[in-house]
Design a protein around this motif. Structure first.
Motif, PDB file in Angstrom:
ATOM      1  N   LEU A 140     -13.187   9.412  11.850  1.00 31.36           N
ATOM      2  CA  LEU A 140     -14.611   9.326  11.536  1.00 31.36           C
ATOM      3  C   LEU A 140     -14.873   8.852  10.112  1.00 31.36           C
ATOM      4  N   LEU A 141     -13.971   9.166   9.195  1.00 26.30           N
ATOM      5  CA  LEU A 141     -14.184   8.799   7.796  1.00 26.30           C
ATOM      6  C   LEU A 141     -13.809   7.351   7.500  1.00 26.30           C
ATOM      7  N   LEU A 142     -13.108   6.688   8.426  1.00 19.72           N
ATOM      8  CA  LEU A 142     -12.667   5.318   8.193  1.00 19.72           C
ATOM      9  C   LEU A 142     -13.229   4.326   9.214  1.00 19.72           C
ATOM     10  N   VAL A 143     -13.981   4.821  10.186  1.00 20.73           N
ATOM     11  CA  VAL A 143     -14.423   3.965  11.281  1.00 20.73           C
ATOM     12  C   VAL A 143     -15.309   2.822  10.812  1.00 20.73           C
ATOM     13  N   SER A 144     -16.123   3.073   9.795  1.00 18.75           N
ATOM     14  CA  SER A 144     -17.036   2.025   9.322  1.00 18.75           C
ATOM     15  C   SER A 144     -16.268   0.804   8.825  1.00 18.75           C
ATOM     16  N   ALA A 145     -15.086   1.033   8.250  1.00 20.85           N
ATOM     17  CA  ALA A 145     -14.280  -0.087   7.746  1.00 20.85           C
ATOM     18  C   ALA A 145     -13.896  -1.029   8.872  1.00 20.85           C
ATOM     19  N   LEU A 146     -13.562  -0.485  10.031  1.00 21.55           N
ATOM     20  CA  LEU A 146     -13.157  -1.330  11.152  1.00 21.55           C
ATOM     21  C   LEU A 146     -14.344  -2.056  11.770  1.00 21.55           C
ATOM     22  N   MET A 147     -15.542  -1.546  11.555  1.00 19.42           N
ATOM     23  CA  MET A 147     -16.741  -2.210  12.052  1.00 19.42           C
ATOM     24  C   MET A 147     -17.189  -3.340  11.133  1.00 19.42           C
ATOM     25  N   VAL A 148     -16.755  -3.301   9.885  1.00 17.00           N
ATOM     26  CA  VAL A 148     -17.270  -4.231   8.882  1.00 17.00           C
ATOM     27  C   VAL A 148     -16.233  -5.255   8.423  1.00 17.00           C
ATOM     28  N   ILE A 149     -15.013  -4.800   8.107  1.00 14.77           N
ATOM     29  CA  ILE A 149     -14.030  -5.682   7.477  1.00 14.77           C
ATOM     30  C   ILE A 149     -13.646  -6.878   8.359  1.00 14.77           C
ATOM     31  N   PRO A 150     -13.353  -6.700   9.660  1.00 11.73           N
ATOM     32  CA  PRO A 150     -13.050  -7.886  10.475  1.00 11.73           C
ATOM     33  C   PRO A 150     -14.201  -8.890  10.516  1.00 11.73           C
ATOM     34  N   VAL A 151     -15.430  -8.396  10.505  1.00 16.73           N
ATOM     35  CA  VAL A 151     -16.593  -9.288  10.490  1.00 16.73           C
ATOM     36  C   VAL A 151     -16.663 -10.034   9.166  1.00 16.73           C
ATOM     37  N   ALA A 152     -16.453  -9.311   8.066  1.00 16.74           N
ATOM     38  CA  ALA A 152     -16.477  -9.952   6.751  1.00 16.74           C
ATOM     39  C   ALA A 152     -15.385 -11.008   6.638  1.00 16.74           C
ATOM     40  N   ALA A 153     -14.219 -10.730   7.198  1.00 15.68           N
ATOM     41  CA  ALA A 153     -13.127 -11.708   7.168  1.00 15.68           C
ATOM     42  C   ALA A 153     -13.480 -12.947   7.998  1.00 15.68           C
ATOM     43  N   ALA A 154     -14.052 -12.719   9.178  1.00 17.43           N
ATOM     44  CA  ALA A 154     -14.421 -13.848  10.043  1.00 17.43           C
ATOM     45  C   ALA A 154     -15.489 -14.718   9.395  1.00 17.43           C
ATOM     46  N   GLN A 155     -16.400 -14.110   8.652  1.00 15.55           N
ATOM     47  CA  GLN A 155     -17.454 -14.877   7.994  1.00 15.55           C
ATOM     48  C   GLN A 155     -16.912 -15.830   6.939  1.00 15.55           C
ATOM     49  N   GLN A 156     -15.719 -15.526   6.415  1.00 20.36           N
ATOM     50  CA  GLN A 156     -15.121 -16.395   5.416  1.00 20.36           C
ATOM     51  C   GLN A 156     -14.618 -17.711   6.019  1.00 20.36           C
ATOM     52  N   ALA A 157     -14.325 -17.671   7.327  1.00 16.26           N
ATOM     53  CA  ALA A 157     -13.660 -18.819   7.952  1.00 16.26           C
ATOM     54  C   ALA A 157     -14.511 -19.556   8.978  1.00 16.26           C
ATOM     55  N   THR A 158     -15.635 -18.980   9.372  1.00 18.25           N
ATOM     56  CA  THR A 158     -16.425 -19.595  10.437  1.00 18.25           C
ATOM     57  C   THR A 158     -17.886 -19.739  10.026  1.00 18.25           C
TER      58      THR A 158
END
Length: 293
Positions: A195-213
């Protein structure tokens, strides 16, 4: 590496990781678009109260967390709509109220619950039971049905609520649906990353994808791919290295973000040069036409 599939607990763990890797970014892309990237944290704190209630009432903590987190997400959205409080204040209420409620209730639960609670706070993917996996599968299907089936409508309200309202979309209902979907996603992911780390998995992959697409569809597809990559890699790494799975998954996601960011720099510069060249060519052509060439 294939031998880990001989163990039933790892089969459950990898399937849970796969589902979380798909669902978390699928919801996270809308939260990022709305600039509510930390909403998952607030809901996670409220879900803690649901987990504690599950232990207290001897009920399945996952389903109790779904109910309590969904109610908390709806309350936050209603405060944002009807109250004078700003969205960040509503999130703060979720943070502190949820955490305080969880700590208070867990101390009233039967002995030993504190140790079990740790697996929900920080994740314990190798302890996912058949009952947990059933709940994760069902809830994941619900999340994907909403995020993919209503992607155009959800994108519209996240991009511009006023315009979406003018076009006739039920903005209030869609906002509530998105809030509940985010709450369900948090409970889906809590056994994997905590529960304390779930937000990272909701945000970081999206932030990474935004860098490339560029474009919503491409970003959604790539962010889901990144999510699956880091969750499965994290699950396998945690098995062989005997390290906490939640923290491993998040650190891998951060590493992926840094890698994609570095690789995206030359691509961004190339696009900028191409755009500048096109604009310069257009200017020269206009000038030539104006001169009668």
């Amino acid at each position: 590496m294939i031998e880990i599939l001989d163990y039933a607990f790892m089969q459950r763990a990898l399937l849970a990781a796969l589902l979380v890797g798909v669902t978390a970014p699928a919801v996270g892309i809308y939260l990022v678009q709305r600039r509510q990237a930390i909403m998952g944290d607030g809901i996670g704190h409220v879900a803690l109260t649901g987990v504690a209630l599950g232990f207290l009432l001897s009920r399945n903590p996952v389903w109790m967390a779904v109910v309590v987190a969904s109610l908390g997400a709806v309350a936050m959205e209603l405060i944002r709509w009807y109250g004078k409080a700003r969205g960040d204040l509503a999130l703060a209420m979720l943070f502190y109220g949820g955490m305080a409620g969880g700590v208070l209730i867990i101390n009233l639960a039967p002995g030993g619950s504190n140790a079990n609670l740790t697996t929900y706070l920080f994740g314990s993917i190798t302890t996912v039971s058949v009952t947990d996996l059933t709940a994760i599968v069902v809830l994941s299907m619900v999340v994907l049905a909403v995020t993919l089936g209503l992607r155009r409508q959800l994108f519209a309200i996240c991009q511009d609520e006023e315009f979406a309202r003018v076009t006739g979309l039920p903005v209030r209902a869609l906002n509530l649906l998105l809030a509940v979907t985010a709450a369900v996603t948090v409970t889906v992911a809590m056994r994997v990353v905590g529960l304390l780390l779930v937000s990272a998995l909701m945000v970081i992959p999206v932030a990474a994808a935004q860098q490339a697409t560029r474009g919503f569809a491409a970003t959604l597809a790539l962010s889901v791919g990144f999510g699956v990559l880091v969750t499965l890699s994290g699950a396998v790494t945690s098995y062989y290295a005997d390290v906490p799975p939640g923290a491993t998954i998040v650190l891998l996601a951060l590493g992926l973000f840094l890698l994609v960011s570095l690789l995206a720099v030359p691509l961004t510069r190339r696009r900028a040069r191409a755009r500048g060249t096109a604009e310069e060519s257009g200017t020269l052509e206009t000038t030539a036409q104006g001169a009668g060439v």
